[in-house]
Design an enzyme around this catalytic site. Structure first.
Site, PDB file in Angstrom:
ATOM      1  N   ASP A 151      35.907 -44.733   2.336  1.00 26.87           N
ATOM      2  CA  ASP A 151      36.486 -43.323   2.872  1.00 26.87           C
ATOM      3  C   ASP A 151      36.954 -42.606   1.798  1.00 26.87           C
ATOM      4  OD1 ASP A 151      35.555 -43.810   5.571  1.00 26.87           O
ATOM      5  OD2 ASP A 151      37.154 -44.758   6.192  1.00 26.87           O
ATOM      6  N   ASP A 185      30.682 -40.090   8.588  1.00 21.12           N
ATOM      7  CA  ASP A 185      31.748 -39.670   9.941  1.00 21.12           C
ATOM      8  C   ASP A 185      31.530 -38.397  10.246  1.00 21.12           C
ATOM      9  OD1 ASP A 185      32.685 -42.451   9.710  1.00 21.12           O
ATOM     10  OD2 ASP A 185      34.206 -41.757   8.417  1.00 21.12           O
TER      11      ASP A 185
END
Length: 209
Positions: A151, A185
């Site tokens: 991420d 995401d």
């Protein structure tokens, strides 16, 4: 939406997602961050669990972190397989373009994170205290199915002490928005958002030419 268009969308999202992750993995040390704006920065973190780093082992203590990770990866593979069959069925039956597009970007996002979970452990060395190496001679930081999701997008839009007059939370420190996420995401969240907002149009029985 035709199967070719859906495939193009999927490939495009996968390429952008994986390119961004590989760049971060091979240029940043774990937990390193670079401010872009006051409200946005690139922050490298690795997610070993579900959303916001939650692990199955946090809820079921008898399951080890390693087994929990394996179960989560297998669950993701099963889920993305189901989404793939759903997408194929929707394309064949020529359902609405909105529905096809939404499923396609959800599938692409889910598949993007599965790539991390399945392969990144053997493709990269550990990122702690040093920049990771791609295909290290000494082996990767984990085995197949035990990789961590990369991420890097962080939007710390506002942080500070809330006004005293607010009930329950007044006078307490609050930060919005803390979670760090990735392109995959965003694709998943966007697809789900489209299905919620355009629910009626997405699930209409009208056949598109």
């Amino acid at each position: 939406m035709t199967s070719r268009k859906a495939l193009f969308v999927i490939i495009l999202i996968l390429l952008v997602d994986q390119a961004s992750k590989i760049y971060i993995k091979t240029n940043f040390i774990l937990n390193e961050d670079v401010p872009i704006f006051s409200w946005f920065k690139i922050a490298f973190v690795e997610n070993d669990g579900m959303a916001w780093g939650t692990k199955i082992s946090d809820f079921i203590s008898v399951i080890s972190d390693r087994n929990a990770k394996l179960f989560l990866t297998l669950f993701r593979i099963g889920a993305v397989t189901g989404i793939a069959f759903w997408l194929i069925d929707v394309v064949k039956k020529r359902k609405s373009k909105i529905l096809t597009y939404a499923i396609a970007i959800i599938f692409a996002g889910a598949l993007g994170n599965i790539v991390d979970s399945v392969f990144y452990g053997i493709l990269f060395s550990d990122s702690t205290m040093e920049v990771a190496k791609f295909l290290p001679e000494e082996g990767g930081y984990a085995t197949v199915m035990h990789g961590k999701v990369v991420d890097m997008l962080h939007f710390p839009i506002w942080s500070g002490v809330l006004p005293e007059w607010l009930p329950f939370f007044g006078g307490k420190y609050f930060s919005f928005f803390d979670p760090v996420f990735n392109i995959a995401d965003i694709a998943i969240s966007s697809g789900i958002g489209i299905l919620i907002v355009f629910n009626k149009k997405a699930f209409t029985e009208k056949v598109n030419a």
